[in-house]
Design a protein around this motif. Structure first.
Motif, PDB file in Angstrom:
ATOM      1  N   VAL A 104     -16.813 -13.902  15.393  1.00 28.74           N
ATOM      2  CA  VAL A 104     -16.373 -13.861  14.013  1.00 28.74           C
ATOM      3  C   VAL A 104     -16.868 -15.155  13.382  1.00 28.74           C
ATOM      4  N   GLU A 105     -17.457 -15.056  12.211  1.00 29.37           N
ATOM      5  CA  GLU A 105     -18.069 -16.224  11.591  1.00 29.37           C
ATOM      6  C   GLU A 105     -17.050 -17.282  11.175  1.00 29.37           C
ATOM      7  N   GLY A 106     -15.760 -16.989  11.232  1.00 37.16           N
ATOM      8  CA  GLY A 106     -14.744 -17.987  10.953  1.00 37.16           C
ATOM      9  C   GLY A 106     -14.229 -17.917   9.535  1.00 37.16           C
ATOM     10  N   GLU A 107     -13.695 -19.029   9.075  1.00 42.73           N
ATOM     11  CA  GLU A 107     -13.123 -19.073   7.731  1.00 42.73           C
ATOM     12  C   GLU A 107     -14.207 -18.914   6.678  1.00 42.73           C
ATOM     13  N   CYS A 108     -13.762 -18.578   5.496  1.00 41.65           N
ATOM     14  CA  CYS A 108     -14.678 -18.402   4.374  1.00 41.65           C
ATOM     15  C   CYS A 108     -14.623 -19.645   3.497  1.00 41.65           C
ATOM     16  N   THR A 109     -15.738 -20.319   3.333  1.00 42.13           N
ATOM     17  CA  THR A 109     -15.808 -21.478   2.447  1.00 42.13           C
ATOM     18  C   THR A 109     -16.661 -21.112   1.244  1.00 42.13           C
ATOM     19  N   ILE A 110     -16.282 -21.674   0.102  1.00 39.15           N
ATOM     20  CA  ILE A 110     -16.986 -21.381  -1.137  1.00 39.15           C
ATOM     21  C   ILE A 110     -17.075 -22.664  -1.958  1.00 39.15           C
ATOM     22  N   ILE A 111     -18.270 -22.978  -2.422  1.00 46.39           N
ATOM     23  CA  ILE A 111     -18.469 -24.132  -3.297  1.00 46.39           C
ATOM     24  C   ILE A 111     -18.237 -23.644  -4.725  1.00 46.39           C
ATOM     25  N   VAL A 112     -17.271 -24.250  -5.413  1.00 47.95           N
ATOM     26  CA  VAL A 112     -16.862 -23.724  -6.724  1.00 47.95           C
ATOM     27  C   VAL A 112     -17.149 -24.645  -7.899  1.00 47.95           C
ATOM     28  N   GLY A 113     -17.638 -25.853  -7.673  1.00 50.47           N
ATOM     29  CA  GLY A 113     -17.953 -26.732  -8.797  1.00 50.47           C
ATOM     30  C   GLY A 113     -17.912 -28.192  -8.431  1.00 50.47           C
ATOM     31  N   SER A 114     -18.079 -29.027  -9.425  1.00 46.52           N
ATOM     32  CA  SER A 114     -18.095 -30.475  -9.246  1.00 46.52           C
ATOM     33  C   SER A 114     -16.674 -31.027  -9.260  1.00 46.52           C
ATOM     34  N   CYS A 115     -16.362 -31.862  -8.305  1.00 45.33           N
ATOM     35  CA  CYS A 115     -15.035 -32.491  -8.248  1.00 45.33           C
ATOM     36  C   CYS A 115     -14.828 -33.459  -9.400  1.00 45.33           C
ATOM     37  N   ALA A 116     -15.915 -33.908 -10.029  1.00 50.57           N
ATOM     38  CA  ALA A 116     -15.795 -34.801 -11.177  1.00 50.57           C
ATOM     39  C   ALA A 116     -15.235 -34.067 -12.397  1.00 50.57           C
ATOM     40  N   LYS A 117     -15.358 -32.746 -12.404  1.00 49.64           N
ATOM     41  CA  LYS A 117     -14.946 -31.972 -13.574  1.00 49.64           C
ATOM     42  C   LYS A 117     -13.676 -31.150 -13.365  1.00 49.64           C
ATOM     43  N   ILE A 118     -13.254 -30.949 -12.122  1.00 53.94           N
ATOM     44  CA  ILE A 118     -12.076 -30.122 -11.855  1.00 53.94           C
ATOM     45  C   ILE A 118     -11.183 -30.779 -10.811  1.00 53.94           C
ATOM     46  N   ASP A 119      -9.905 -30.395 -10.803  1.00 50.44           N
ATOM     47  CA  ASP A 119      -9.002 -30.784  -9.723  1.00 50.44           C
ATOM     48  C   ASP A 119      -9.220 -29.761  -8.607  1.00 50.44           C
ATOM     49  N   CYS A 120      -9.884 -30.163  -7.565  1.00 49.09           N
ATOM     50  CA  CYS A 120     -10.358 -29.246  -6.532  1.00 49.09           C
ATOM     51  C   CYS A 120      -9.218 -28.428  -5.912  1.00 49.09           C
ATOM     52  N   ALA A 121      -8.153 -29.070  -5.480  1.00 54.41           N
ATOM     53  CA  ALA A 121      -7.061 -28.358  -4.810  1.00 54.41           C
ATOM     54  C   ALA A 121      -6.444 -27.302  -5.724  1.00 54.41           C
ATOM     55  N   THR A 122      -6.215 -27.658  -6.977  1.00 54.02           N
ATOM     56  CA  THR A 122      -5.635 -26.716  -7.935  1.00 54.02           C
ATOM     57  C   THR A 122      -6.594 -25.562  -8.205  1.00 54.02           C
ATOM     58  N   HIS A 123      -7.876 -25.877  -8.336  1.00 53.60           N
ATOM     59  CA  HIS A 123      -8.876 -24.848  -8.596  1.00 53.60           C
ATOM     60  C   HIS A 123      -8.976 -23.874  -7.416  1.00 53.60           C
ATOM     61  N   CYS A 124      -8.921 -24.390  -6.198  1.00 58.42           N
ATOM     62  CA  CYS A 124      -8.984 -23.525  -5.014  1.00 58.42           C
ATOM     63  C   CYS A 124      -7.786 -22.582  -4.963  1.00 58.42           C
ATOM     64  N   GLN A 125      -6.609 -23.090  -5.309  1.00 58.29           N
ATOM     65  CA  GLN A 125      -5.409 -22.246  -5.344  1.00 58.29           C
ATOM     66  C   GLN A 125      -5.579 -21.125  -6.368  1.00 58.29           C
ATOM     67  N   ALA A 126      -6.046 -21.456  -7.557  1.00 64.74           N
ATOM     68  CA  ALA A 126      -6.206 -20.456  -8.613  1.00 64.74           C
ATOM     69  C   ALA A 126      -7.309 -19.452  -8.272  1.00 64.74           C
ATOM     70  N   TYR A 127      -8.399 -19.933  -7.706  1.00 66.21           N
ATOM     71  CA  TYR A 127      -9.547 -19.096  -7.369  1.00 66.21           C
ATOM     72  C   TYR A 127      -9.222 -18.146  -6.228  1.00 66.21           C
ATOM     73  N   GLY A 128      -8.349 -18.591  -5.322  1.00 66.50           N
ATOM     74  CA  GLY A 128      -8.053 -17.823  -4.121  1.00 66.50           C
ATOM     75  C   GLY A 128      -6.795 -16.998  -4.182  1.00 66.50           C
ATOM     76  N   LYS A 129      -6.400 -16.564  -5.343  1.00 69.12           N
ATOM     77  CA  LYS A 129      -5.195 -15.735  -5.454  1.00 69.12           C
ATOM     78  C   LYS A 129      -5.338 -14.492  -4.581  1.00 69.12           C
ATOM     79  N   GLY A 130      -4.324 -14.241  -3.777  1.00 69.63           N
ATOM     80  CA  GLY A 130      -4.330 -13.068  -2.911  1.00 69.63           C
ATOM     81  C   GLY A 130      -4.763 -13.343  -1.484  1.00 69.63           C
TER      82      GLY A 130
END
Length: 131
Positions: free
Chosen positions: A26-52
């Protein structure tokens, strides 16, 4: 005697199936690059992006790009179901798309495909794989 042999065979067959199931890669966990950390709060963005789906973590360690880790591809993912991506470094004159692809395939041998992508004023080696 025949009954004992049949029982032993059934036990052996089940054991082989269980072991084979454990060996499937199994290829393992799914990682996704979603943007620049200079422009977004990464942890909050990951929570919102990963609903479900379960958020396993977030990181800005790959060239200050927000990388989210999930237990499976999130429904917000616009690419085909199951596709995930991870950064594999910077593409250079010595290591362009062929080299990037080799890096990706060495880590995700069954489904990986690497390509150099120009983003955020840099040339990144991005590995796309199926989860």
């Amino acid at each position: 005697m025949t009954n004992q042999m049949s029982t032993s065979f059934n036990f052996f067959a089940i054991l082989v199936l269980v072991v084979a199931g454990q060996l499937i890669q199994v290829e393992g966990e799914c990682t996704i690059i979603v943007g620049s950390c200079a422009k977004i709060d990464c942890a909050t963005h990951c929570q919102a992006y990963g609903k479900g789906v379960a958020v396993l973590g977030s990181s800005c360690s790959f060239y200050n790009l927000c990388t989210c880790s999930y237990d499976q591809p999130p429904p917000a993912l616009s690419s085909p179901t199951g596709h995930c991506d991870i950064g594999m470094g910077i593409c250079t004159d010595d290591c362009l798309s062929d080299c990037c692809n080799k890096k990706c395939v060495s880590r995700y041998s069954k489904t990986g495909a690497g390509v150099c992508v120009n983003a955020f004023h840099m040339l990144f080696c991005i590995c796309n794989y199926l989860r």
